[in-house]
Design an enzyme around this catalytic site. Structure first.
Site, PDB file in Angstrom:
ATOM      1  N   ASN A 230      24.089  -1.125   1.116  1.00  0.00           N
ATOM      2  CA  ASN A 230      23.315  -0.952   2.367  1.00  0.00           C
ATOM      3  C   ASN A 230      23.980  -0.409   3.639  1.00  0.00           C
ATOM      4  O   ASN A 230      25.081  -1.026   3.719  1.00  0.00           O
ATOM      5  CB  ASN A 230      22.168  -2.017   2.463  1.00  0.00           C
ATOM      6  CG  ASN A 230      21.281  -2.368   1.264  1.00  0.00           C
ATOM      7  OD1 ASN A 230      21.189  -1.640   0.479  1.00  0.00           O
ATOM      8  ND2 ASN A 230      20.988  -3.604   1.370  1.00  0.00           N
TER       9      ASN A 230
ATOM     10  N   ASP B 226      22.507  -0.864   6.587  1.00  0.00           N
ATOM     11  CA  ASP B 226      21.554  -1.434   7.756  1.00  0.00           C
ATOM     12  C   ASP B 226      22.238  -2.477   8.593  1.00  0.00           C
ATOM     13  O   ASP B 226      21.585  -3.078   9.438  1.00  0.00           O
ATOM     14  CB  ASP B 226      20.332  -1.726   7.135  1.00  0.00           C
ATOM     15  CG  ASP B 226      20.476  -2.794   5.894  1.00  0.00           C
ATOM     16  OD1 ASP B 226      19.492  -2.690   4.943  1.00  0.00           O
ATOM     17  OD2 ASP B 226      21.430  -3.798   6.088  1.00  0.00           O
TER      18      ASP B 226
ATOM     19  N   HIS C  16      28.885   2.138   0.895  1.00  0.00           N
ATOM     20  CA  HIS C  16      28.327   3.354   1.322  1.00  0.00           C
ATOM     21  C   HIS C  16      28.204   3.430   3.132  1.00  0.00           C
ATOM     22  O   HIS C  16      27.615   4.301   3.328  1.00  0.00           O
ATOM     23  CB  HIS C  16      26.894   3.478   0.883  1.00  0.00           C
ATOM     24  CG  HIS C  16      26.737   3.451  -0.667  1.00  0.00           C
ATOM     25  ND1 HIS C  16      25.741   3.323  -1.358  1.00  0.00           N
ATOM     26  CD2 HIS C  16      27.741   3.630  -1.589  1.00  0.00           C
ATOM     27  CE1 HIS C  16      25.993   3.253  -2.598  1.00  0.00           C
ATOM     28  NE2 HIS C  16      27.217   3.589  -2.928  1.00  0.00           N
TER      29      HIS C  16
ATOM     30  N   CYS D  65      32.352  12.776  14.976  1.00  0.00           N
ATOM     31  CA  CYS D  65      32.647  14.221  14.895  1.00  0.00           C
ATOM     32  C   CYS D  65      33.549  14.778  13.776  1.00  0.00           C
ATOM     33  O   CYS D  65      34.699  14.097  13.645  1.00  0.00           O
ATOM     34  CB  CYS D  65      33.032  14.589  16.184  1.00  0.00           C
ATOM     35  SG  CYS D  65      33.353  16.332  16.173  1.00  0.00           S
TER      36      CYS D  65
ATOM     37  N   CYS E 123      28.581  17.021  19.040  1.00  0.00           N
ATOM     38  CA  CYS E 123      29.482  16.410  19.733  1.00  0.00           C
ATOM     39  C   CYS E 123      29.682  16.865  21.107  1.00  0.00           C
ATOM     40  O   CYS E 123      29.475  18.079  21.517  1.00  0.00           O
ATOM     41  CB  CYS E 123      30.909  16.655  18.920  1.00  0.00           C
ATOM     42  SG  CYS E 123      32.433  16.141  19.609  1.00  0.00           S
TER      43      CYS E 123
ATOM     44  N   CYS F 185      33.254  18.664  21.651  1.00  0.00           N
ATOM     45  CA  CYS F 185      33.580  19.929  21.092  1.00  0.00           C
ATOM     46  C   CYS F 185      32.527  20.777  20.367  1.00  0.00           C
ATOM     47  O   CYS F 185      32.674  21.554  19.774  1.00  0.00           O
ATOM     48  CB  CYS F 185      34.780  19.658  20.197  1.00  0.00           C
ATOM     49  SG  CYS F 185      34.313  19.116  18.580  1.00  0.00           S
TER      50      CYS F 185
ATOM     51  N   SER G  46      18.758  -4.330  -6.490  1.00  0.00           N
ATOM     52  CA  SER G  46      19.116  -2.961  -6.611  1.00  0.00           C
ATOM     53  C   SER G  46      18.912  -2.457  -8.128  1.00  0.00           C
ATOM     54  O   SER G  46      18.700  -3.322  -9.141  1.00  0.00           O
ATOM     55  CB  SER G  46      20.964  -2.980  -6.473  1.00  0.00           C
ATOM     56  OG  SER G  46      21.326  -1.644  -6.923  1.00  0.00           O
ATOM     57  N   SER G  47      18.716  -1.371  -8.333  1.00  0.00           N
ATOM     58  CA  SER G  47      18.366  -0.567  -9.343  1.00  0.00           C
ATOM     59  C   SER G  47      19.574  -0.231 -10.278  1.00  0.00           C
ATOM     60  O   SER G  47      19.563  -0.039 -11.479  1.00  0.00           O
ATOM     61  CB  SER G  47      17.441   0.797  -9.265  1.00  0.00           C
ATOM     62  OG  SER G  47      18.697   1.737  -8.523  1.00  0.00           O
TER      63      SER G  47
ATOM     64  N   ALA H  70      12.754 -10.554  -3.358  1.00  0.00           N
ATOM     65  CA  ALA H  70      14.102 -11.178  -3.146  1.00  0.00           C
ATOM     66  C   ALA H  70      13.942 -12.184  -1.888  1.00  0.00           C
ATOM     67  O   ALA H  70      14.584 -13.185  -2.011  1.00  0.00           O
ATOM     68  CB  ALA H  70      15.007  -9.971  -2.310  1.00  0.00           C
TER      69      ALA H  70
HETATM   70  N1  APR Z   1      12.578  -7.824  -3.877  1.00  0.00           N
HETATM   71  C1  APR Z   1      13.332  -7.463  -5.181  1.00  0.00           C
HETATM   72  N2  APR Z   1      13.479  -6.406  -5.366  1.00  0.00           N
HETATM   73  C2  APR Z   1      12.934  -5.250  -4.668  1.00  0.00           C
HETATM   74  C3  APR Z   1      12.288  -5.552  -3.358  1.00  0.00           C
HETATM   75  C4  APR Z   1      12.056  -6.795  -3.184  1.00  0.00           C
HETATM   76  N3  APR Z   1      11.636  -7.190  -1.976  1.00  0.00           N
HETATM   77  N4  APR Z   1      11.832  -4.210  -2.846  1.00  0.00           N
HETATM   78  C5  APR Z   1      12.437  -3.184  -3.815  1.00  0.00           C
HETATM   79  N5  APR Z   1      13.086  -3.864  -4.762  1.00  0.00           N
HETATM   80  C6  APR Z   1      13.849  -3.193  -6.044  1.00  0.00           C
HETATM   81  C7  APR Z   1      13.116  -1.851  -6.337  1.00  0.00           C
HETATM   82  O1  APR Z   1      12.264  -2.033  -7.406  1.00  0.00           O
HETATM   83  C8  APR Z   1      14.500  -1.170  -6.978  1.00  0.00           C
HETATM   84  O2  APR Z   1      14.584  -1.489  -8.104  1.00  0.00           O
HETATM   85  O3  APR Z   1      15.063  -3.014  -5.531  1.00  0.00           O
HETATM   86  C9  APR Z   1      15.556  -1.989  -6.070  1.00  0.00           C
HETATM   87  C10 APR Z   1      16.224  -0.919  -5.303  1.00  0.00           C
HETATM   88  O4  APR Z   1      16.817   0.234  -5.818  1.00  0.00           O
HETATM   89  P1  APR Z   1      17.283   1.443  -5.159  1.00  0.00           P
HETATM   90  O5  APR Z   1      15.932   1.799  -4.343  1.00  0.00           O
HETATM   91  O6  APR Z   1      17.824   2.384  -6.311  1.00  0.00           O
HETATM   92  O7  APR Z   1      18.411   0.978  -4.100  1.00  0.00           O
HETATM   93  P2  APR Z   1      19.773   0.795  -4.576  1.00  0.00           P
HETATM   94  O8  APR Z   1      19.944   0.364  -5.920  1.00  0.00           O
HETATM   95  O9  APR Z   1      20.253   0.422  -3.384  1.00  0.00           O
HETATM   96  O10 APR Z   1      20.392   2.334  -4.592  1.00  0.00           O
HETATM   97  C11 APR Z   1      21.922   2.382  -4.550  1.00  0.00           C
HETATM   98  O11 APR Z   1      21.470   5.117  -4.093  1.00  0.00           O
HETATM   99  O12 APR Z   1      20.483   6.572  -2.956  1.00  0.00           O
HETATM  100  C12 APR Z   1      21.712   5.801  -3.056  1.00  0.00           C
HETATM  101  O13 APR Z   1      22.990   5.364  -1.128  1.00  0.00           O
HETATM  102  C13 APR Z   1      21.717   5.172  -1.585  1.00  0.00           C
HETATM  103  O14 APR Z   1      22.745   2.861  -1.440  1.00  0.00           O
HETATM  104  C14 APR Z   1      21.733   3.564  -2.143  1.00  0.00           C
HETATM  105  C15 APR Z   1      22.070   3.730  -3.695  1.00  0.00           C
HETATM  106 ZN    ZN Z   2      33.971  16.628  18.390  1.00  0.00          ZN
END
Ligand code: APR
Ligand code: ZN
Length: 259
Positions: free
Chosen positions: A108, A110, A127, A135, A160, A163, A201-202, A244
């Site tokens: 993330n 964020d 990431h 820039c 920028c 420049c 995360s997926s 989560a």
């Molecule tokens: N609690 C638990 N799981 C959740 C919740 C929640 N409240 N909300 C969403 N999810 C699950 C989703 O169902 C999904 O399986 O979290 C997972 C998020 O997966 P992605 O959206 O693929 O995010 P991520 O795994 O961080 O993606 C990796 O892909 O596009 C790039 O750079 C981007 O860092 C990102 C990377």
């Molecule tokens: Zn610049």
């Protein structure tokens, strides 16, 4: 999963955390949805509304239109909203407070783990982080606050001041290398942990998604807290399908009871 199953899994996960000496927590966009930031592949996620192929670094550099779209995504992705850490972030900050956290590896951008109180030197942002914009021509760096003002004044593609070069958020786009020293550190921690806890995360984007494999190869146990499947589900020692915020706060409550 019945409440009993969930309760048993939460208790077992807390026991594993208490027994661990080198816990690595790995987070993805799913940990921040309860703070109001959309994820990417869950229902309604960013890549269900935008085409990821549009957001390679090559296209960002080549076309002002792609830069316009990318800034739009970042605004939709929470750039403007004053997002706050949710219970899941706070639970992980508490794990550090009670001395049960080696590090966080996050995909993330964020800044919510920092806002929740985890030490920045224990957070590896594979990431990048949205707090800075740089820039590409003269390396001048701008705070995200400065950029927000520009975007709010109606400028759609900030450039920028020094420049007129292309400004790019300090985050990793598709087609870009991950920051080497961060990737090396995250890999080392994953290879030496005894417990690897995935939250939201997926686990499909490489090389980030190699971290759980490194941990398993090193003999670590694997806990996955996620809504939806991941390619590692069959290798998880504990697999918890749940929100989560809810699951992590219950796990840490159990850990706290016994510390
Ligand atoms: N609690 C638990 N799981 C959740 C919740 C929640 N409240 N909300 C969403 N999810 C699950 C989703 O169902 C999904 O399986 O979290 C997972 C998020 O997966 P992605 O959206 O693929 O995010 P991520 O795994 O961080 O993606 C990796 O892909 O596009 C790039 O750079 C981007 O860092 C990102 C990377
Ligand atoms: Zn610049």
């Amino acid at each position: 999963m019945t409440d009993n199953d969930l309760g048993a899994k939460i208790a077992a996960a807390a026991e594993m955390i208490l027994a661990s000496r080198r816990l690595v927590v790995f987070t993805g966009a799913g940990i921040s949805t309860e703070s109001g930031i959309p994820d990417f592949r869950g229902p309604g996620g960013i890549w269900t509304r935008f085409d990821p192929d549009d957001f390679t670094i090559q296209k960002f550099l080549r076309s002002e239109e792609t830069r316009r779209k990318q800034w739009k995504i970042l605004i939709e992705g929470g750039l403007f909203s004053n997002v706050r850490p949710n219970r899941a972030h706070l639970a992980i900050a508490e794990l550090e407070e009670i001395g049960k956290l080696n590090c966080i590896i996050t995909q993330n951008i964020d800044n919510l783990h920092q806002k929740a109180g985890n030490s920045p030197d224990r957070i590896f942002e594979l990431h990048g982080n949205m707090q800075w914009v740089k820039c590409l021509d003269c390396d001048e760096r701008y705070t995200v606050e400065y950029i927000k003002k520009k975007l709010k004044s109606g400028i759609e593609v900030p450039e920028c001041e020094m420049c007129h070069g292309i400004l790019k958020p300090d985050v990793v786009f598709f087609g870009e290398m991950l920051p080497t020293e961060v990737l090396d550190a995250a890999t080392a921690y994953s290879m030496h942990c005894d417990l690897f806890l995935v939250v939201g995360s997926s686990l499909v984007v490489q090389p980030a998604a190699l971290m759980p494999a490194y941990a398993k190869e090193a003999g670590a146990r694997l806990i996955i807290v996620n809504i939806g499947d991941t390619p590692y589900d069959s290798q998880a020692d504990i697999l918890i399908e749940g929100k989560a915020g809810d699951v992590m706060s219950k796990i840490v409550e159990k850990v706290r009871e016994k510390t």
